[in-house]
Design a protein around this motif. Structure first.
Motif, PDB file in Angstrom:
ATOM      1  N   ILE A 123       0.833  -1.212   0.000  1.00  0.00           N
ATOM      2  CA  ILE A 123       0.000   0.000   0.000  1.00  0.00           C
ATOM      3  C   ILE A 123       0.862   1.255   0.000  1.00  0.00           C
ATOM      4  N   PHE A 124       1.845   1.316   0.894  1.00  0.00           N
ATOM      5  CA  PHE A 124       2.662   2.523   0.968  1.00  0.00           C
ATOM      6  C   PHE A 124       3.590   2.664  -0.233  1.00  0.00           C
ATOM      7  N   GLY A 125       4.003   1.560  -0.801  1.00  0.00           N
ATOM      8  CA  GLY A 125       4.764   1.631  -2.049  1.00  0.00           C
ATOM      9  C   GLY A 125       3.925   2.246  -3.171  1.00  0.00           C
ATOM     10  N   THR A 126       2.651   1.882  -3.223  1.00  0.00           N
ATOM     11  CA  THR A 126       1.738   2.437  -4.226  1.00  0.00           C
ATOM     12  C   THR A 126       1.508   3.928  -3.971  1.00  0.00           C
ATOM     13  N   ILE A 127       1.355   4.300  -2.715  1.00  0.00           N
ATOM     14  CA  ILE A 127       1.168   5.717  -2.368  1.00  0.00           C
ATOM     15  C   ILE A 127       2.407   6.526  -2.747  1.00  0.00           C
ATOM     16  N   LYS A 128       3.596   5.999  -2.443  1.00  0.00           N
ATOM     17  CA  LYS A 128       4.838   6.702  -2.793  1.00  0.00           C
ATOM     18  C   LYS A 128       4.990   6.836  -4.306  1.00  0.00           C
ATOM     19  N   ALA A 129       4.594   5.802  -5.049  1.00  0.00           N
ATOM     20  CA  ALA A 129       4.653   5.878  -6.513  1.00  0.00           C
ATOM     21  C   ALA A 129       3.704   6.953  -7.033  1.00  0.00           C
ATOM     22  N   PHE A 130       2.505   7.045  -6.453  1.00  0.00           N
ATOM     23  CA  PHE A 130       1.555   8.091  -6.834  1.00  0.00           C
ATOM     24  C   PHE A 130       2.159   9.462  -6.584  1.00  0.00           C
ATOM     25  N   ALA A 131       2.726   9.659  -5.399  1.00  0.00           N
ATOM     26  CA  ALA A 131       3.322  10.956  -5.038  1.00  0.00           C
ATOM     27  C   ALA A 131       4.434  11.288  -6.030  1.00  0.00           C
TER      28      ALA A 131
END
Length: 144
Positions: free
Chosen positions: A128-136
């Motif tokens: 989840i946080f990897g996906t959030i960081k990729a979005f950012a």
């Protein structure tokens, strides 16, 4: 906490000490100083993505970030099989009401947790946080 600096230097108590909610002027000043340091830290960022659940913590953070960064502060809610639809709708309604720039990303069930390993929570949060960081990163923002 506007006006805290103007309070007299007394240790007048606010609240009801029998209920455990006793607050003193010095406590208010300390909270004000911490809030100011918090705002100064956010001012250093060129943008910020907040993992937004619609709860008190993420709502507070995104509101302060918007006051400081404006449109460069983005609320991001994860849509996942683990999150109830009503929670996502409440987050959407809250950001609509407050006029917050709110985005959504979908994160499915990671393959590595499908057999229910002991460290499934760690693995899922990492995904989840990897996906959030990729979005950012795609948004040109390096602070989540």
């Amino acid at each position: 906490m506007k006006g805290i600096k103007n309070l007299k230097n007394s240790e007048k108590n606010y609240g009801d000490k029998t209920k455990g909610d006793l607050i003193t002027v010095s406590m208010l000043r300390e909270a004000d100083a911490k809030f100011n340091r918090f705002c100064e830290k956010i001012e250093q960022y060129s943008g910020l993505v907040v993992a937004f659940s619609g709860g008190v913590d993420s709502t507070f953070l995104i509101k302060v970030a918007i006051e400081i960064l404006g449109e460069k502060a983005i609320a991001l809610t994860v849509i996942s099989p683990y999150i109830a639809q009503w929670e996502i709708e409440e987050a959407r309604e809250l950001t609509n009401h407050l006029g917050i720039n709110h985005r959504f990303i979908e994160v499915g069930i990671p393959e590595e947790i499908q057999n229910n390993p002991v460290d499934r929570c760690y693995l899922c949060k990492g995904k989840i946080f990897g996906t959030i960081k990729a979005f950012a990163s795609e948004m040109g923002i390096d602070v989540v």
